[in-house]
Scaffold this motif. Structure first.
Motif, PDB file in Angstrom:
ATOM      1  N   THR A 129       0.835  -1.201   0.000  1.00  0.00           N
ATOM      2  CA  THR A 129       0.000   0.000   0.000  1.00  0.00           C
ATOM      3  C   THR A 129       0.873   1.255   0.000  1.00  0.00           C
ATOM      4  N   ALA A 130       1.906   1.258   0.824  1.00  0.00           N
ATOM      5  CA  ALA A 130       2.807   2.409   0.865  1.00  0.00           C
ATOM      6  C   ALA A 130       3.523   2.585  -0.471  1.00  0.00           C
ATOM      7  N   ALA A 131       3.948   1.485  -1.083  1.00  0.00           N
ATOM      8  CA  ALA A 131       4.631   1.561  -2.379  1.00  0.00           C
ATOM      9  C   ALA A 131       3.679   2.084  -3.458  1.00  0.00           C
ATOM     10  N   LEU A 132       2.424   1.664  -3.418  1.00  0.00           N
ATOM     11  CA  LEU A 132       1.442   2.186  -4.370  1.00  0.00           C
ATOM     12  C   LEU A 132       1.314   3.697  -4.246  1.00  0.00           C
ATOM     13  N   GLY A 133       1.448   4.201  -3.031  1.00  0.00           N
ATOM     14  CA  GLY A 133       1.362   5.635  -2.805  1.00  0.00           C
ATOM     15  C   GLY A 133       2.540   6.408  -3.365  1.00  0.00           C
ATOM     16  N   ARG A 134       3.597   5.696  -3.734  1.00  0.00           N
ATOM     17  CA  ARG A 134       4.800   6.372  -4.241  1.00  0.00           C
ATOM     18  C   ARG A 134       4.872   6.382  -5.767  1.00  0.00           C
ATOM     19  N   ILE A 135       3.903   5.767  -6.440  1.00  0.00           N
ATOM     20  CA  ILE A 135       3.890   5.838  -7.905  1.00  0.00           C
ATOM     21  C   ILE A 135       2.812   6.816  -8.330  1.00  0.00           C
ATOM     22  N   GLY A 136       2.852   7.244  -9.568  1.00  0.00           N
ATOM     23  CA  GLY A 136       1.910   8.243 -10.064  1.00  0.00           C
ATOM     24  C   GLY A 136       0.467   7.762 -10.016  1.00  0.00           C
ATOM     25  N   PRO A 137      -0.462   8.694  -9.934  1.00  0.00           N
ATOM     26  CA  PRO A 137      -1.867   8.324  -9.789  1.00  0.00           C
ATOM     27  C   PRO A 137      -2.441   7.560 -10.981  1.00  0.00           C
ATOM     28  N   ASP A 138      -2.004   7.862 -12.195  1.00  0.00           N
ATOM     29  CA  ASP A 138      -2.521   7.149 -13.363  1.00  0.00           C
ATOM     30  C   ASP A 138      -2.092   5.684 -13.341  1.00  0.00           C
ATOM     31  N   GLN A 139      -0.826   5.440 -13.007  1.00  0.00           N
ATOM     32  CA  GLN A 139      -0.344   4.064 -12.918  1.00  0.00           C
ATOM     33  C   GLN A 139      -0.993   3.349 -11.733  1.00  0.00           C
ATOM     34  N   ARG A 140      -1.128   4.050 -10.626  1.00  0.00           N
ATOM     35  CA  ARG A 140      -1.740   3.457  -9.433  1.00  0.00           C
ATOM     36  C   ARG A 140      -3.187   3.064  -9.731  1.00  0.00           C
ATOM     37  N   ALA A 141      -3.936   3.933 -10.388  1.00  0.00           N
ATOM     38  CA  ALA A 141      -5.339   3.628 -10.703  1.00  0.00           C
ATOM     39  C   ALA A 141      -5.434   2.407 -11.613  1.00  0.00           C
ATOM     40  N   ALA A 142      -4.571   2.329 -12.611  1.00  0.00           N
ATOM     41  CA  ALA A 142      -4.586   1.176 -13.514  1.00  0.00           C
ATOM     42  C   ALA A 142      -4.256  -0.110 -12.763  1.00  0.00           C
ATOM     43  N   LEU A 143      -3.237  -0.068 -11.918  1.00  0.00           N
ATOM     44  CA  LEU A 143      -2.864  -1.259 -11.153  1.00  0.00           C
ATOM     45  C   LEU A 143      -3.952  -1.680 -10.176  1.00  0.00           C
ATOM     46  N   VAL A 144      -4.573  -0.723  -9.521  1.00  0.00           N
ATOM     47  CA  VAL A 144      -5.644  -1.053  -8.569  1.00  0.00           C
ATOM     48  C   VAL A 144      -6.771  -1.769  -9.303  1.00  0.00           C
ATOM     49  N   LEU A 145      -7.174  -1.225 -10.444  1.00  0.00           N
ATOM     50  CA  LEU A 145      -8.290  -1.826 -11.174  1.00  0.00           C
ATOM     51  C   LEU A 145      -7.943  -3.206 -11.728  1.00  0.00           C
ATOM     52  N   VAL A 146      -6.774  -3.353 -12.322  1.00  0.00           N
ATOM     53  CA  VAL A 146      -6.413  -4.615 -12.977  1.00  0.00           C
ATOM     54  C   VAL A 146      -5.913  -5.651 -11.980  1.00  0.00           C
ATOM     55  N   ASP A 147      -4.914  -5.293 -11.192  1.00  0.00           N
ATOM     56  CA  ASP A 147      -4.267  -6.287 -10.334  1.00  0.00           C
ATOM     57  C   ASP A 147      -4.978  -6.527  -9.004  1.00  0.00           C
ATOM     58  N   LEU A 148      -5.602  -5.511  -8.449  1.00  0.00           N
ATOM     59  CA  LEU A 148      -6.223  -5.674  -7.143  1.00  0.00           C
ATOM     60  C   LEU A 148      -7.728  -5.911  -7.226  1.00  0.00           C
ATOM     61  N   GLU A 149      -8.387  -5.264  -8.176  1.00  0.00           N
ATOM     62  CA  GLU A 149      -9.840  -5.433  -8.300  1.00  0.00           C
ATOM     63  C   GLU A 149     -10.223  -6.476  -9.338  1.00  0.00           C
ATOM     64  N   GLY A 150      -9.270  -6.915 -10.172  1.00  0.00           N
ATOM     65  CA  GLY A 150      -9.526  -8.003 -11.111  1.00  0.00           C
ATOM     66  C   GLY A 150     -10.221  -7.617 -12.408  1.00  0.00           C
ATOM     67  N   TYR A 151     -10.234  -6.347 -12.752  1.00  0.00           N
ATOM     68  CA  TYR A 151     -10.830  -5.952 -14.021  1.00  0.00           C
ATOM     69  C   TYR A 151      -9.911  -6.333 -15.174  1.00  0.00           C
ATOM     70  N   SER A 152     -10.510  -6.625 -16.326  1.00  0.00           N
ATOM     71  CA  SER A 152      -9.718  -6.875 -17.525  1.00  0.00           C
ATOM     72  C   SER A 152      -9.149  -5.544 -18.020  1.00  0.00           C
ATOM     73  N   MET A 153      -8.203  -5.622 -18.926  1.00  0.00           N
ATOM     74  CA  MET A 153      -7.629  -4.395 -19.501  1.00  0.00           C
ATOM     75  C   MET A 153      -8.718  -3.562 -20.175  1.00  0.00           C
ATOM     76  N   ASP A 154      -9.627  -4.235 -20.891  1.00  0.00           N
ATOM     77  CA  ASP A 154     -10.697  -3.520 -21.580  1.00  0.00           C
ATOM     78  C   ASP A 154     -11.651  -2.839 -20.591  1.00  0.00           C
ATOM     79  N   GLN A 155     -12.007  -3.549 -19.520  1.00  0.00           N
ATOM     80  CA  GLN A 155     -12.886  -2.961 -18.517  1.00  0.00           C
ATOM     81  C   GLN A 155     -12.210  -1.773 -17.835  1.00  0.00           C
ATOM     82  N   ALA A 156     -10.937  -1.940 -17.477  1.00  0.00           N
ATOM     83  CA  ALA A 156     -10.197  -0.851 -16.835  1.00  0.00           C
ATOM     84  C   ALA A 156     -10.090   0.343 -17.778  1.00  0.00           C
ATOM     85  N   ALA A 157      -9.905   0.078 -19.061  1.00  0.00           N
ATOM     86  CA  ALA A 157      -9.817   1.169 -20.038  1.00  0.00           C
ATOM     87  C   ALA A 157     -11.125   1.960 -20.089  1.00  0.00           C
ATOM     88  N   ARG A 158     -12.257   1.249 -20.035  1.00  0.00           N
ATOM     89  CA  ARG A 158     -13.546   1.953 -20.034  1.00  0.00           C
ATOM     90  C   ARG A 158     -13.698   2.794 -18.769  1.00  0.00           C
TER      91      ARG A 158
END
Length: 190
Positions: A129-158
């Motif tokens: 969680t602390a490391a996520l806070g040290r990367i940019g918000p756009d990358q963090r949002a993408a990682l949260v949606l794909v890797d932590l919430e389980g959305y597909s790339m297409d769903q995260a893109a929408r």
């Protein structure tokens, strides 16, 4: 037999004037929306504020929902956008450890784990969680949606309002940064 209304039916009922429909919709998805907000914002207070901004926006803009995506995708996009807007306004991306709030904990400790394993997992969760806070918000949002919430790339893109390739790129860059920030965890295991 009574069946629960779908998300789209609840949103339509809200637009039609049902005072309780929007609350039911939000309650149905509150945990996932909170998880996205806390992981993007990295601080409970900021996540609360961003989530409140998002829900006000969704409440007001419900009539604009076109149905091009699932209602949950629409809600997640509003939450992510509210988080990114708040981060931009704050103009500071610092990380602070999350409090031990049992209802909103990001710890992955399972009840079947012994206390030592649970403590190790909780420590790792805090560090990630602390490391996520040290990367940019756009990358963090993408990682949260794909890797932590389980959305597909297409769903995260929408949700993020960008191309799937952009999400893939943000995830790749974000993972590379996290690998460096969390290298010490790998070394501790070896």
């Amino acid at each position: 037999m009574t069946t629960d209304p779908t998300d789209a039916e609840l949103l339509a009922a809200h637009v039609a004037g049902d005072d309780r429909a929007f609350n039911r919709l939000v309650e149905r998805h509150a945990d996932r929306l909170w998880n996205v907000a806390i992981r993007v914002m990295n601080r409970p207070e900021d996540a609360d504020d961003a989530l409140q901004d998002a829900m006000i926006s969704a409440f007001r803009r419900a009539a604009d929902f076109r149905g091009d995506a699932a209602v949950t995708t629409w809600l997640h996009r509003i939450v992510v956008n509210a988080c990114l807007d708040r981060l931009r306004r704050m103009a500071v991306w610092k990380s602070e450890p999350l409090p031990d709030d049992p209802e909103r904990s990001l710890h992955f400790a399972c009840t079947r784990d012994d206390p030592e394993t649970a403590a190790v997992r909780a420590g790792i969760a805090d560090e990630v969680t602390a490391a996520l806070g040290r990367i940019g918000p756009d990358q963090r949002a993408a990682l949260v949606l794909v890797d932590l919430e389980g959305y597909s790339m297409d769903q995260a893109a929408r949700i993020l309002g960008c191309a799937p390739g952009t999400v893939k790129s943000r995830c790749s860059r974000g993972r590379a940064k996290l690998a460096v920030l969390l290298q010490h965890l790998k070394e501790e295991v070896n």
